[in-house]
Every structure is written in structure tokens, then in C-alpha cells.
Design a protein around this motif. Structure first.
Motif, PDB file in Angstrom:
ATOM      1  N   UNK A 154       0.840  -1.193   0.000  1.00 17.99           N
ATOM      2  CA  UNK A 154       0.000   0.000   0.000  1.00 17.99           C
ATOM      3  C   UNK A 154       0.873   1.240   0.000  1.00 17.99           C
ATOM      4  N   UNK A 155       0.562   2.185  -0.869  1.00 21.97           N
ATOM      5  CA  UNK A 155       1.271   3.458  -0.919  1.00 21.97           C
ATOM      6  C   UNK A 155       0.238   4.568  -0.978  1.00 21.97           C
ATOM      7  N   UNK A 156       0.214   5.415   0.049  1.00 21.69           N
ATOM      8  CA  UNK A 156      -0.738   6.522   0.008  1.00 21.69           C
ATOM      9  C   UNK A 156      -0.322   7.537  -1.055  1.00 21.69           C
ATOM     10  N   UNK A 162      -0.926  12.212   1.815  1.00 19.30           N
ATOM     11  CA  UNK A 162       0.161  12.550   2.734  1.00 19.30           C
ATOM     12  C   UNK A 162       0.154  14.037   3.065  1.00 19.30           C
ATOM     13  N   UNK A 163      -0.055  14.878   2.061  1.00 19.58           N
ATOM     14  CA  UNK A 163      -0.093  16.323   2.296  1.00 19.58           C
ATOM     15  C   UNK A 163      -1.249  16.686   3.222  1.00 19.58           C
ATOM     16  N   UNK A 164      -2.392  16.042   3.029  1.00 17.96           N
ATOM     17  CA  UNK A 164      -3.540  16.312   3.899  1.00 17.96           C
ATOM     18  C   UNK A 164      -3.245  15.889   5.333  1.00 17.96           C
ATOM     19  N   UNK A 165      -2.593  14.744   5.504  1.00 18.70           N
ATOM     20  CA  UNK A 165      -2.252  14.274   6.845  1.00 18.70           C
ATOM     21  C   UNK A 165      -1.274  15.217   7.530  1.00 18.70           C
ATOM     22  N   UNK A 166      -0.299  15.703   6.782  1.00 15.34           N
ATOM     23  CA  UNK A 166       0.661  16.651   7.344  1.00 15.34           C
ATOM     24  C   UNK A 166      -0.045  17.955   7.710  1.00 15.34           C
ATOM     25  N   UNK A 167      -0.949  18.406   6.870  1.00 18.47           N
ATOM     26  CA  UNK A 167      -1.691  19.633   7.152  1.00 18.47           C
ATOM     27  C   UNK A 167      -2.550  19.499   8.395  1.00 18.47           C
TER      28      UNK A 167
END
Length: 151
Positions: free
Chosen positions: A106-108, A113-118
């Protein structure tokens, strides 16, 4: 009791209670006989409770399942499978198995990833602004230069 007892399903309450009904039929016992056998095994299972339990499609309480399967003649190691299936159903059923392709991980996406960091940044900024990262302990010390020598 010449055949093996039915196995407990862990899919849903309706299937579980249907399997309990099959277990009663397999035992060949009446509700009154089940009550007496449960008492001999150290359980409490009123015959009316057993009848009500099998007449509904709701998941019975754990102690009723333990008493019922013991009264039906299920050995302790098999009884544990019934209790485990009951817990699985009570907790939402068996975990779904996701189809996987061998060798593929699995690769997001970059967007995920940007949303999770935000989101993490916003949470940290909010916690910092609320003073979550500061000490609430007041300091009672004064600088040494403010101390006057005693005379």
C-alpha cells in the motif's frame, strides 16, 4: 448425539441464535432438562430464559451462552469457541479481509500525505496556541541582582 455438534458462526446475531437452536435440537433435551443440566454444571439457566433466548434474533448475554452450551453437553474447549464467536459478533463481526496482490504494498498518494501533514500541523498549532506546551507552574525565584544584602 451421534453426530458432531453444530459449529458457532461468527457472522451475525441471527445466524448465531439459529446455530444455538440447532445445538438444542442436537442435544435432544427439553428446556427443563437444559435448566437442570446447567445447574449441575454450576450455571443458572431458567427454562423460560432459554426459550426466550432461542425465540429472538438478538445476541444473548455471554453468561447465558456459557450456561446453554454447557447444558447441551458441549465440552469446555468447544464452549470457548461459542463464547469467542459471540464476542466477535458483539464487536462488529469478523474483520473483513482485503484482497491483496502478492508483492504489492500500500502506498498513500501525495495528496493524502499532504492532507495528513496539514491536519497534524493544524492540531499542533492549535495545541500550542492554547498553551498545551507551556508549564503551568509559576516560578517564585527572583533574579539575584534584586536581592539586597542585609545589614
Amino acid at each position: 448425539m451421534t453426530t458432531a455438534p453444530p459449529a458457532p458462526p461468527d457472522t451475525d446475531a441471527v445466524a448465531f441464535v439459529a446455530a444455538l437452536r440447532r445445538l438444542k435440537a442436537w442435544s435432544g433435551l427439553s428446556y427443563r432438562q437444559l435448566e437442570r443440566r446447567a445447574a449441575r454444571a454450576g450455571h443458572t439457566l431458567p427454562y423460560s430464559t432459554a426459550a426466550t433466548m432461542l425465540g429472538r434474533d438478538r445476541l444473548p448475554r455471554e453468561e447465558l451462552v456459557a450456561a446453554f452450551v454447557a447444558a447441551c453437553g458441549i465440552r469446555p474447549e468447544q464452549a470457548q469457541a461459542w463464547l469467542d464467536a459471540r464476542v466477535t459478533i458483539a464487536c462488529g463481526g469478523p474483520a473483513p479481509t482485503a484482497p491483496t496482490t502478492p508483492g504489492r504494498r500500500f502506498r498513500p498518494s501525495r495528496r493524502a500525505l499532504a492532507a495528513a501533514v496539514g491536519v497534524a500541523g493544524a492540531l499542533l498549532a492549535g495545541a500550542s496556541g492554547a498553551g498545551a506546551f507551556t508549564d503551568d507552574v509559576e516560578v517564585d525565584r527572583t533574579p539575584a541582582s534584586l536581592h539586597l544584602p542585609r545589614s
